[in-house]
Scaffold this active site. Structure first.
Site, PDB file in Angstrom:
ATOM      1  N   HIS A  88       0.712  -1.129   0.035  1.00 54.65           N
ATOM      2  CA  HIS A  88       0.014  -0.070   0.069  1.00 54.65           C
ATOM      3  C   HIS A  88       0.860   1.245   0.031  1.00 54.65           C
ATOM      4  CE1 HIS A  88      -3.509   2.288   0.599  1.00 54.65           C
ATOM      5  NE2 HIS A  88      -3.822   2.035   1.709  1.00 54.65           N
ATOM      6  N   HIS A 111      -1.857  -2.595  -9.746  1.00 54.57           N
ATOM      7  CA  HIS A 111      -2.967  -2.042  -8.696  1.00 54.57           C
ATOM      8  C   HIS A 111      -4.039  -2.783  -8.586  1.00 54.57           C
ATOM      9  CE1 HIS A 111      -5.759   1.137  -6.953  1.00 54.57           C
ATOM     10  NE2 HIS A 111      -4.675   1.560  -6.679  1.00 54.57           N
ATOM     11  N   ASP A 121       2.657   5.754  -6.470  1.00 52.40           N
ATOM     12  CA  ASP A 121       3.909   5.790  -5.669  1.00 52.40           C
ATOM     13  C   ASP A 121       5.190   5.672  -6.681  1.00 52.40           C
ATOM     14  OD1 ASP A 121       2.565   5.562  -3.331  1.00 52.40           O
ATOM     15  OD2 ASP A 121       2.052   3.369  -3.792  1.00 52.40           O
TER      16      ASP A 121
HETATM   17  N1  COA Z   1       5.672  -6.614  -9.971  1.00 48.83           N
HETATM   18  C1  COA Z   1       5.580  -7.705 -10.542  1.00 48.83           C
HETATM   19  N2  COA Z   1       4.442  -8.604 -10.815  1.00 48.83           N
HETATM   20  C2  COA Z   1       3.343  -7.874 -10.693  1.00 48.83           C
HETATM   21  C3  COA Z   1       3.199  -6.887  -9.895  1.00 48.83           C
HETATM   22  C4  COA Z   1       4.486  -5.833  -9.737  1.00 48.83           C
HETATM   23  N3  COA Z   1       4.543  -4.810  -8.879  1.00 48.83           N
HETATM   24  N4  COA Z   1       1.888  -6.531  -9.460  1.00 48.83           N
HETATM   25  C5  COA Z   1       1.331  -7.557 -10.064  1.00 48.83           C
HETATM   26  N5  COA Z   1       2.007  -8.353 -10.361  1.00 48.83           N
HETATM   27  C6  COA Z   1       1.789  -9.448 -11.450  1.00 48.83           C
HETATM   28  C7  COA Z   1       1.585 -10.613 -10.113  1.00 48.83           C
HETATM   29  O1  COA Z   1       2.642 -11.337  -9.761  1.00 48.83           O
HETATM   30  C8  COA Z   1       0.405 -11.431 -10.906  1.00 48.83           C
HETATM   31  O2  COA Z   1       0.981 -12.189 -11.839  1.00 48.83           O
HETATM   32  P1  COA Z   1       0.591 -13.835 -11.980  1.00 48.83           P
HETATM   33  O3  COA Z   1      -0.958 -13.752 -12.470  1.00 48.83           O
HETATM   34  O4  COA Z   1       1.280 -14.387 -12.828  1.00 48.83           O
HETATM   35  O5  COA Z   1       0.720 -14.428 -10.532  1.00 48.83           O
HETATM   36  C9  COA Z   1      -0.649 -10.678 -11.653  1.00 48.83           C
HETATM   37  O6  COA Z   1       0.254  -9.415 -11.933  1.00 48.83           O
HETATM   38  C10 COA Z   1      -1.604 -10.032 -11.032  1.00 48.83           C
HETATM   39  O7  COA Z   1      -1.287  -9.547  -9.655  1.00 48.83           O
HETATM   40  P2  COA Z   1      -1.970  -9.667  -8.348  1.00 48.83           P
HETATM   41  O8  COA Z   1      -1.180 -10.035  -7.318  1.00 48.83           O
HETATM   42  O9  COA Z   1      -3.248 -10.543  -8.560  1.00 48.83           O
HETATM   43  O10 COA Z   1      -2.859  -8.352  -8.037  1.00 48.83           O
HETATM   44  P3  COA Z   1      -3.406  -7.588  -7.070  1.00 48.83           P
HETATM   45  O11 COA Z   1      -4.678  -6.732  -7.306  1.00 48.83           O
HETATM   46  O12 COA Z   1      -3.624  -8.605  -5.845  1.00 48.83           O
HETATM   47  O13 COA Z   1      -2.188  -6.760  -6.029  1.00 48.83           O
HETATM   48  C11 COA Z   1      -0.897  -4.787  -5.725  1.00 48.83           C
HETATM   49  C12 COA Z   1      -2.075  -5.313  -6.373  1.00 48.83           C
HETATM   50  C13 COA Z   1      -0.741  -3.550  -5.715  1.00 48.83           C
HETATM   51  C14 COA Z   1      -0.975  -5.696  -4.412  1.00 48.83           C
HETATM   52  C15 COA Z   1       0.068  -5.509  -6.637  1.00 48.83           C
HETATM   53  O14 COA Z   1       0.197  -5.051  -7.964  1.00 48.83           O
HETATM   54  C16 COA Z   1       1.623  -5.153  -5.871  1.00 48.83           C
HETATM   55  O15 COA Z   1       1.991  -5.810  -4.951  1.00 48.83           O
HETATM   56  N6  COA Z   1       2.469  -3.962  -6.469  1.00 48.83           N
HETATM   57  C17 COA Z   1       3.703  -3.708  -5.830  1.00 48.83           C
HETATM   58  C18 COA Z   1       3.483  -2.767  -4.456  1.00 48.83           C
HETATM   59  C19 COA Z   1       2.853  -1.500  -4.828  1.00 48.83           C
HETATM   60  O16 COA Z   1       3.352  -0.906  -5.877  1.00 48.83           O
HETATM   61  N7  COA Z   1       1.818  -1.106  -4.306  1.00 48.83           N
HETATM   62  C20 COA Z   1       1.272   0.213  -4.350  1.00 48.83           C
HETATM   63  C21 COA Z   1      -0.223   0.077  -4.940  1.00 48.83           C
HETATM   64  S1  COA Z   1      -0.818   1.620  -5.084  1.00 48.83           S
END
Ligand code: COA
Length: 378
Positions: free
Chosen positions: A224, A263, A314
């Site tokens: 987050h 996201h 971010d």
């Molecule tokens: N880097 C690499 N791969 C990513 C990624 C990232 N930042 N964000 C998503 N993915 C990939 C996941 O590994 C997943 O791949 P898969 O289907 O092969 O397993 C796919 O994209 C879908 O992601 P998912 O984890 O299901 O999305 P989510 O909605 O649960 O998670 C976040 C959203 C924000 C938690 C996630 O994108 C993340 O951890 N981002 C990095 C942290 C961040 O920047 N947070 C600020 C958010 S505003």
């Protein structure tokens, strides 16, 4: 109600839990409105204070209403001598997200309205939180390195005053504007994890300070708000634009998470990124920090080409704060200074139409059994 055949919505992904009139996130069009106004338009035409007023009142202020709001906010900026002493005693190595969480908790101990959850009291408390949180963040910023805190000034805007309380002076107007825009973009984002946390706490009819403390705790996590710090650590680890491609390709090969990308709601781009990128670029022009932008551009290009994943807010906010001169561990506390407006708007909304938030779970533990006597347990 039976547990069998219940569909689990892990992470509440795709679940609508309530209504809100505060903001609308529209992933189909990569857009976001606060009380109906596109956030980009608010960034270009309004100050952060006007946006705070909008979030809490539903309408933008008239000149007179803004003047009254600013006067009230500026009158609440000072911390009690007791809270300043508490901040001085914080361990020097403590993360500023933990210290601001503790300081806000302490503010709840001192607030005359803590036990009053009426809308009028919630508005008074929300204003005090908005006014005092930057003073506490800046006091911690200075006192952890043995410097004296700088008292807030009532003749400066929210953003100008924060810079002065940290660095002793107000920077150029370009820097103040970029910072103000970041606060507007961070202010509100519907049922994100920290806001939902605040609403869950408010739904028990607990008070707004408790809900804000919970919001801060949720915001700290790197999935987050903590991502803005993680982004800058990543850019610094990469170090030079020439190393960026090899670095990111290596991470993607190992299926690592790359901070500042992806996201839960926006799958085709984060509505706030183009505006923040514009101001990050302005900071690079202003400070000569172009190398951070160049590294960021390589990462964003590779993430799109290889994973089709867009950057989130971010990603440009982290380097923008770095170029403004803030230490990395103060990036997420700055996010707190802004998001307290959104949290408060949601707490008020929750209290005004409350239903205890209490979902269900499907049990997967041991079948029911009898407690054996101690001698039978071996
Ligand atoms: N880097 C690499 N791969 C990513 C990624 C990232 N930042 N964000 C998503 N993915 C990939 C996941 O590994 C997943 O791949 P898969 O289907 O092969 O397993 C796919 O994209 C879908 O992601 P998912 O984890 O299901 O999305 P989510 O909605 O649960 O998670 C976040 C959203 C924000 C938690 C996630 O994108 C993340 O951890 N981002 C990095 C942290 C961040 O920047 N947070 C600020 C958010 S505003």
């Amino acid at each position: 109600m039976t547990e069998t055949n219940q569909q689990i919505h892990k992470g509440l992904d795709g679940v609508y839990v309530d209504t809100t009139a505060v903001s609308k996130v529209m992933p189909e069009t990569n857009s976001l409105t606060y009380r109906g106004y596109p956030v980009q338009e608010l960034c270009e035409n309004c100050s952060f204070e006007e946006v705070a007023y909008l979030l809490w009142n539903g309408e933008l202020p008239s000149r007179k209403q803004l003047a009254a709001f600013q006067k009230a906010e500026r009158a609440e900026r000072k911390l009690s001598p007791r809270l300043l002493r508490v901040i001085k005693e914080f361990p020097k190595k403590a993360h500023p997200m933990d210290t601001i969480r503790t300081a806000v908790s302490f503010m709840g101990l001192e607030d005359a309205d803590t036990a009053d959850n009426s809308e009028a009291a919630n508005r008074r408390k929300a204003l005090r939180l908005l006014a005092k949180i930057p003073t506490a963040v800046a006091a911690n910023f200075r006192m952890r390195s043995g410097k004296r805190p700088i008292a807030p000034r009532a003749d400066l805007s929210f953003s100008e005053n924060f810079f002065r309380m940290c660095f002793g002076k107000v920077p150029a107007k370009e820097v103040v504007k970029a910072f103000d825009v970041s606060l507007i973009l961070y202010a509100e984002h519907s049922f994100n994890a920290s806001t939902f946390t605040s609403r869950v706490i408010a739904s028990t009819l607990a008070d707004i300070h408790g809900a804000t403390v919970g919001g801060i705790a949720a915001l700290k996590g790197p999935l987050h708000g903590g991502a803005n710090e993680a982004v800058m650590h990543m850019l610094k680890e990469i170090g030079t634009p020439a190393r960026a491609k090899g670095w990111i390709d290596g991470k993607l090969e190992h299926r690592a998470l790359v901070m500042g990308f992806g996201h839960r709601v926006y799958k085709w781009g984060d509505s706030r990124v183009p505006t923040m990128t514009k101001y990050m670029n302005a900071m690079a022009d202003f400070t000569g920090g172009h190398k951070w932008v160049e590294i960021a551009n390589v990462l964003a290009g590779e993430m799109m080409a290889k994973k089709n994943i867009h950057p989130n807010l971010d990603f440009p906010a982290g380097p923008a704060y770095y170029m403004m001169g803030f230490p990395i561990d103060f990036f997420t506390p700055i996010f707190v200074m802004s998001r307290t407006t959104g949290w408060s708007a949601h707490v008020i909304e929750q209290h005004n139409a409350n239903k205890l938030i209490r979902p269900l779970s499907v049990y997967t533990g041991s079948a029911e059994r009898r407690v054996p006597a101690m001698k039978a347990r071996g």
